[in-house]
Motif scaffolding. Structure first.
Motif, PDB file in Angstrom:
ATOM      1  N   ASP A 234       0.827  -1.208   0.000  1.00  0.00           N
ATOM      2  CA  ASP A 234       0.000   0.000   0.000  1.00  0.00           C
ATOM      3  C   ASP A 234       0.861   1.258   0.000  1.00  0.00           C
ATOM      4  OD1 ASP A 234      -2.528  -1.119  -0.153  1.00  0.00           O
ATOM      5  OD2 ASP A 234      -2.782  -1.254   2.018  1.00  0.00           O
ATOM      6  N   ARG A 235       1.947   1.236   0.761  1.00  0.00           N
ATOM      7  CA  ARG A 235       2.835   2.401   0.792  1.00  0.00           C
ATOM      8  C   ARG A 235       3.507   2.615  -0.555  1.00  0.00           C
ATOM      9  NH1 ARG A 235       5.649   1.067   6.708  1.00  0.00           N
ATOM     10  NH2 ARG A 235       3.779   1.490   7.956  1.00  0.00           N
TER      11      ARG A 235
ATOM     12  N   ARG B 297       0.985   4.255  -2.776  1.00  0.00           N
ATOM     13  CA  ARG B 297       0.794   5.661  -2.434  1.00  0.00           C
ATOM     14  C   ARG B 297       1.990   6.504  -2.906  1.00  0.00           C
ATOM     15  NH1 ARG B 297      -0.243   4.867   2.461  1.00  0.00           N
ATOM     16  NH2 ARG B 297       1.862   5.157   3.286  1.00  0.00           N
TER      17      ARG B 297
ATOM     18  N   ASP C 292      -4.941   7.266   1.999  1.00  0.00           N
ATOM     19  CA  ASP C 292      -4.327   8.591   2.099  1.00  0.00           C
ATOM     20  C   ASP C 292      -3.348   8.670   3.259  1.00  0.00           C
ATOM     21  OD1 ASP C 292      -5.747   9.556  -0.067  1.00  0.00           O
ATOM     22  OD2 ASP C 292      -7.461  10.147   1.178  1.00  0.00           O
TER      23      ASP C 292
END
Length: 466
Positions: free
Chosen positions: A93-94, A97, A237
């Motif tokens: 996920d990082r 992002r 986010d």
């Protein structure tokens, strides 16, 4: 992006008040992109099949490792996985992002091919405990690299901006490719190692590893094309810790029963794979029948995906998945008398099990995507975290299944050897058979109980498109 119009989403209340995002005019994944994406499952089929079917047998009947020690050797690396996979999901996920995609992690996972070769290239001077230690270390490293590929790979369809039924279509392509990979490997690998010699296992691993690299590179391109054509859900986010991601996923009452059912299903199917060589060698009396039985098990699974898709469209994924679980349970029980009736009856039951296996895989992964979509509709998108926990669950099943079977062998007094099959006490033969028939049937009954608690289909609302 490639000119696809943005997806318009409107929340719709489900039966229990959940907001469900309905995708109006959602894009349809291009067939070419799906074929390239699915190529990754061809190679990953090698990893699922070779250790799952051959590693326990390799240790007990070639490396001279006692069954109890062999079972522990397969289990301990998966304890590492249970911790590492959710962390890799959060990392994925990082990456999404930070970079806008997950392909760097996906590419790192391609080095699994080299680890697979090392896993089966045990130094000639190692036997028993020493050989078990080598296998344990290499298996741990291999599992971590597999997760680096698998987490972003299965996250891809989960975060595409596509509809409820289109998610099943995407996974149908993937599962068809996976089944082809499983079938090809399940037939070829036992033939390649038929001599039982260490060098045969090493050569087979090198050959199959080259195939994994080629198909993996094609898959990376397919992932890029799919995400560009269909668009993706936005990554989280905020930066979350691994523990926060785990807690959020396990609190999701849509996701939790699906996860528990898949844990038991994965345990059952991997127990089945690990037990096949023992069943053919000691019950059917011919080791060469391993390839025949695997062909009968996986061959039908290639073509029945559309059948399961049609059932899910007519009755919902929940109903279809429970039907697949019940069919697998019945097939496991059918293996007991089939062994007495001979090879034709056993092959017929294996075909039945293969049909159910296709449904288990297709529908479980499709519902994983539904769980991610439902979480996104509630404003809690963590696709990588969900995928990391899912792959950790799968990894646990791949270890617990063979471990349970190894315990059954140990309880029966199974005699390990370095020279192929050895005479076994009657108790070992009895438990060998029970472990292949009654035990997986009981496990699959628990999967059914967990699956009954899943309410994802109820929350999608009527008239779901796609």
């Amino acid at each position: 992006m490639t000119g696809v119009e943005p997806v318009r989403e409107e929340p719709r209340a489900g039966r229990e008040g959940h907001a469900v995002a309905e995708t109006e005019g959602a894009p349809r994944a291009a067939t070419g992109a799906l074929l390239r994406y699915s190529a990754g499952s061809l190679g990953m089929g090698v990893w699922i099949t070779v250790p799952g079917m051959l590693l326990l047998y390799f240790m007990t009947d070639t490396l001279g490792v006692a069954p109890a020690l062999a079972g522990v050797t397969l289990l301990i690396p998966k304890v590492v996985d249970a911790v590492a996979h959710p962390a890799l999901g959060t990392w994925s996920d990082r990456e999404a992002r930070r970079r806008g995609h997950r392909r760097r992690m996906l590419t790192l996972g391609l080095t699994l091919a080299f680890a697979l070769t090392a896993l089966f290239t045990v130094p000639s001077g190692l036997f028993g405990v020493g050989a078990a230690l080598w296998v344990g270390v290499m298996y741990t490293a291999s599992n971590l690299l597999f997760a680096c590929f698998q987490v972003p790979y299965i996250t891809t369809p989960a975060e595409l901006r596509i509809g409820y039924h289109e998610r099943t279509r995407v996974f149908m392509f993937r599962m068809a490719a996976l089944t082809v990979g499983l079938l090809a490997t399940g037939v070829a690998a036992p033939a390649l190692v038929a001599s039982g010699e260490r060098d045969a296992y090493s050569r087979a691993a090198m050959l199959l590893s080259a195939f994994m690299i080629v198909t993996g590179l094609v898959a990376v391109r397919g992932v890029r094309q799919l995400t560009e054509e269909c668009g993706t859900l936005p990554p989280p986010d905020e930066r979350h810790s691994v523990l926060a991601d785990i807690r959020a996923a396990l609190r999701d009452k849509d996701f939790r029963p699906l996860l528990l059912a898949y844990l038991v299903t994965s345990t059952t199917t991997h127990l089945f794979l690990a037990a096949v060589p023992y069943y053919t060698a000691y019950v059917l009396g011919n080791e060469k029948l391993t390839s025949v039985l695997m062909g009968a098990f996986l061959g039908p699974a290639i073509v029945v995906g559309p059948l399961w898709q049609a059932l899910s469209r007519r009755h919902g994924k929940q109903w279809a998945l429970m039907a697949a679980q019940a069919l697998f349970l019945a097939g496991c029980l059918g293996l007991w008398p089939a062994g007495e009736l001979g090879v034709p009856a056993t092959v017929a039951v294996a075909v039945l099990l293969g049909i159910s296996f296709a449904g288990l895989q297709l529908l479980s992964f499709s519902m994983l995507s539904d769980a991610v979509a439902a979480a996104e509709a509630r404003g809690a998108t963590r696709a990588g975290a969900y995928s990391g926990i899912w792959t950790a669950t799968d990894a646990t099943g791949t270890a617990v299944g063979p471990y349970l079977y190894a315990l059954a062998l140990a309880a029966g007094g199974f005699v390990a050897t370095t020279g192929g099959t050895a005479p076994q006490p009657q108790r070992a033969l009895d438990l060998l058979l029970i472990g292949f028939t009654a035990l997986p049937a009981v496990l699959m009954a628990f999967a059914l109980l967990f699956q009954r608690r899943c309410r994802l289909d109820e929350h999608r609302g009527p008239g779901t498109p796609g």
